[in-house]
Scaffold this motif. Structure first.
Motif, PDB file in Angstrom:
ATOM      1  N   LEU A  72      68.861 191.894 -23.708  1.00  0.00           N
ATOM      2  CA  LEU A  72      69.821 192.056 -22.708  1.00  0.00           C
ATOM      3  C   LEU A  72      69.524 191.789 -21.132  1.00  0.00           C
ATOM      4  O   LEU A  72      68.502 191.996 -21.120  1.00  0.00           O
ATOM      5  CB  LEU A  72      70.556 193.385 -22.931  1.00  0.00           C
ATOM      6  N   ASP A  73      70.579 191.354 -20.525  1.00  0.00           N
ATOM      7  CA  ASP A  73      70.017 191.251 -19.174  1.00  0.00           C
ATOM      8  C   ASP A  73      69.761 192.690 -18.675  1.00  0.00           C
ATOM      9  O   ASP A  73      70.361 193.608 -19.212  1.00  0.00           O
ATOM     10  CB  ASP A  73      71.120 190.717 -18.102  1.00  0.00           C
ATOM     11  N   TYR A  74      68.633 192.837 -17.813  1.00  0.00           N
ATOM     12  CA  TYR A  74      68.427 194.124 -17.190  1.00  0.00           C
ATOM     13  C   TYR A  74      67.539 194.079 -15.841  1.00  0.00           C
ATOM     14  O   TYR A  74      67.088 192.875 -15.492  1.00  0.00           O
ATOM     15  CB  TYR A  74      67.499 194.805 -18.309  1.00  0.00           C
ATOM     16  N   PHE A  75      67.399 195.301 -15.467  1.00  0.00           N
ATOM     17  CA  PHE A  75      66.504 195.470 -14.214  1.00  0.00           C
ATOM     18  C   PHE A  75      65.773 196.802 -14.308  1.00  0.00           C
ATOM     19  O   PHE A  75      66.257 197.815 -15.189  1.00  0.00           O
ATOM     20  CB  PHE A  75      67.374 195.409 -13.029  1.00  0.00           C
ATOM     21  N   TRP A  76      64.487 196.740 -13.872  1.00  0.00           N
ATOM     22  CA  TRP A  76      63.823 198.009 -14.050  1.00  0.00           C
ATOM     23  C   TRP A  76      63.543 198.294 -12.486  1.00  0.00           C
ATOM     24  O   TRP A  76      63.473 197.521 -11.391  1.00  0.00           O
ATOM     25  CB  TRP A  76      62.639 198.084 -14.729  1.00  0.00           C
ATOM     26  N   THR A  77      63.096 199.668 -12.092  1.00  0.00           N
ATOM     27  CA  THR A  77      62.598 200.080 -10.762  1.00  0.00           C
ATOM     28  C   THR A  77      61.691 200.930 -11.087  1.00  0.00           C
ATOM     29  O   THR A  77      61.727 201.965 -11.950  1.00  0.00           O
ATOM     30  CB  THR A  77      63.812 200.708 -10.064  1.00  0.00           C
ATOM     31  N   ALA A  78      60.419 200.928 -10.359  1.00  0.00           N
ATOM     32  CA  ALA A  78      59.441 201.552 -10.612  1.00  0.00           C
ATOM     33  C   ALA A  78      59.577 202.846  -9.714  1.00  0.00           C
ATOM     34  O   ALA A  78      59.737 202.761  -8.445  1.00  0.00           O
ATOM     35  CB  ALA A  78      57.942 200.772 -10.172  1.00  0.00           C
ATOM     36  N   VAL A  79      59.813 204.025 -10.109  1.00  0.00           N
ATOM     37  CA  VAL A  79      59.767 205.115  -9.366  1.00  0.00           C
ATOM     38  C   VAL A  79      58.712 205.586  -8.704  1.00  0.00           C
ATOM     39  O   VAL A  79      58.771 206.288  -7.562  1.00  0.00           O
ATOM     40  CB  VAL A  79      60.147 206.443 -10.445  1.00  0.00           C
ATOM     41  N   ASN A  80      57.456 205.271  -9.029  1.00  0.00           N
ATOM     42  CA  ASN A  80      56.041 205.285  -8.331  1.00  0.00           C
ATOM     43  C   ASN A  80      55.417 204.309  -8.591  1.00  0.00           C
ATOM     44  O   ASN A  80      55.607 203.459  -9.394  1.00  0.00           O
ATOM     45  CB  ASN A  80      55.663 206.986  -8.874  1.00  0.00           C
TER      46      ASN A  80
END
Length: 146
Positions: A72-80
């Motif tokens: 699936l199309d997605y995005f991630w964000t690094a919290v730290n």
């Protein structure tokens, strides 16, 4: 489709440390076979509705999340900030560094996917939030009810 060349120009492709399955143990290769259709792209499903799935991956130093498949199309964000080692199904191994708040978006055409694992090779916890878009070109993979 196993061609992951569309990922090679990403800023977070990381430092290439191996190709052609160099350094992969028989157990790691077996894990990729066993999890080739595993749609659990995080260690905890935080939320989902008819539009998105929101996942968390939280890894202590030395911990890893097994092979899993993104369709699936997605995005991630690094919290730290942190550092990972990732193996991908094309036989490559990369080390990747992340800054807190760093976000990357991925789009998959019909039949495209990314099958990889992730291991925390840093000295602090590694935490990501990942959001999958259910209205993508590929059907969502079923999630194991366990």
């Amino acid at each position: 489709m196993t061609d992951t060349a569309f990922l090679s120009d990403l800023p977070l492709a990381g430092e290439l440390i191996g190709t052609d399955f160099e350094g992969w143990s028989p157990e790691l290769r077996a894990e990729f076979d066993a999890h080739a259709q595993d749609g659990a792209v995080g260690s905890r499903l935080l939320s989902h509705n008819d539009r998105v799935r929101v996942w968390e991956i939280r890894l202590a130093p030395g911990e890893r999340w097994h092979a899993h498949r993104h369709v699936l199309d997605y995005f991630w964000t690094a919290v730290n900030a942190g550092r990972s080692r990732q193996h991908t199904s094309d036989g490559t191994t990369r080390d990747v560094s992340y800054a807190a708040g760093e976000t990357r978006h991925f789009t998959f055409a019909a039949g495209q996917y990314l099958l990889h694992d992730i291991e925390n090779v840093g000295e602090t916890d590694l935490v990501f939030t990942t959001v999958e878009h259910l209205d993508s070109a590929n059907e969502p993979l079923p999630l194991d009810p366990a």
